[in-house]
Design an enzyme around this catalytic site. Structure first.
Site, PDB file in Angstrom:
ATOM      1  N   CYS A 247       0.866  -1.199  -0.007  1.00  0.00           N
ATOM      2  CA  CYS A 247      -0.146   0.040   0.169  1.00  0.00           C
ATOM      3  C   CYS A 247       0.956   1.327  -0.014  1.00  0.00           C
ATOM      4  CB  CYS A 247      -0.874  -0.033   1.118  1.00  0.00           C
ATOM      5  SG  CYS A 247      -2.297  -0.973   1.107  1.00  0.00           S
ATOM      6  N   ILE A 248       2.195   1.014   0.082  1.00  0.00           N
ATOM      7  CA  ILE A 248       2.961   2.317   0.357  1.00  0.00           C
ATOM      8  C   ILE A 248       3.821   2.346  -0.971  1.00  0.00           C
ATOM      9  CG2 ILE A 248       4.602   3.471   1.631  1.00  0.00           C
ATOM     10  CD1 ILE A 248       2.146   3.209   3.074  1.00  0.00           C
TER      11      ILE A 248
END
Lengths: 169, 105
Positions: free
Chosen positions: B104-105
């Protein structure tokens, strides 16, 4: 007149409309109030989606030079932590919980708030402070980290958000 | 899974056009995937990012996050988004013939 389910026309094949722009409002000043918005804004940029962050009320702490590094996990009134209220109220408890969470996040490559804002800013995401809150707290532009793109009134925020999905956190 | 003809060779790609087998990849294929994704020409700076992504994936089994891409590839975040406006990590992975990054990063 009612229709039986099997008499309904089959659903039309519609082309999926992709999200092109998000405007995320950050209203809370706890660590767990701020991070989800940062992750969503950065995640949007990673998908090529335009993203703006609008910080209001205590969410503004994320942008304040004097407070950014002091943002903590709420250990009282946060049932998700499964900590009895009286334990959460012990001095230093929210510091401990914040340290633990910070270590966990670092291991997942999630940056601290300051670096995260820099990442979003450099990715082309907009970072804005709410005008009403800035006045209410008696702040000026000098109180904010350099990644802040401006101070917006609610009207200006809506204007910038034309065509965007607005997400309130 | 679908077969698609890229640069005159049949390669297997997933629903989003990422190569299923990283070993199918070559530089001609990379140029072709880039063109199909709105990047008319891969400059040396593009290549630096694509090669970094691919090498890191082949070494560790996961694609780097956008954070480490910005810190370690030698290309800063701002420039990454200029090179790959539709998402640097996702596009560099696609062009580098590795699976879509799942983080997600």
């Amino acid at each position: 007149m009612t229709q039986l389910y099997h008499e309904l026309e089959p659903a039309q094949e519609v082309e999926r409309e992709l999200i092109e722009k998000v405007s995320i409002v950050v209203s809370k000043g706890s660590l767990d109030g701020i991070y989800p918005a940062l992750i969503m804004a950065n995640g949007a940029r990673m998908e090529g989606i335009e993203a703006d962050l609008f910080f209001t009320f205590f969410g503004l702490d994320a942008l304040r030079k004097d407070r950014q590094a002091k943002i903590k996990v709420a250990t009282v009134g946060n049932p998700g932590l499964h900590m009895p209220t009286l334990v959460g109220a012990i001095p230093g408890m929210s510091w401990v919980a914040t340290k633990m969470m910070a270590r966990q996040m670092e291991s997942l490559d999630i940056p601290p708030i300051g670096e995260f804002l820099e990442l979003i800013h450099d990715s082309g995401g907009g970072i804005y402070a709410c005008h009403a809150t800035v006045e209410m707290f008696g702040l000026t532009e000098d109180d904010f980290v350099p990644q802040v793109d401006g101070i917006l009134t609610v009207g200006e925020f809506y204007d910038r958000s034309a065509g965007a999905q607005i997400i309130f956190t | 899974m679908a077969m698609t003809e890229v640069a005159g060779a049949d390669v297997e790609v997933d629903a989003e056009g990422f190569l299923v087998y990283p070993e199918d990849w070559n530089r001609v294929l990379a140029e072709e995937i880039a063109r199909e994704n709105g990047i008319p020409e891969l400059t040396p700076r593009h290549w630096q990012v694509v090669e970094f992504m691919r090498e890191r994936y082949l070494e560790t089994g996961t694609a780097p996050s956008i954070r480490s891409l910005g810190k370690e590839s030698g290309v800063p975040i701002k420039e990454l988004y200029q090179l790959f406006p539709k998402g640097p990590a996702k596009l560099a992975a696609k062009i580098g013939g590795i699976p879509k990054p799942r983080g997600c990063i």
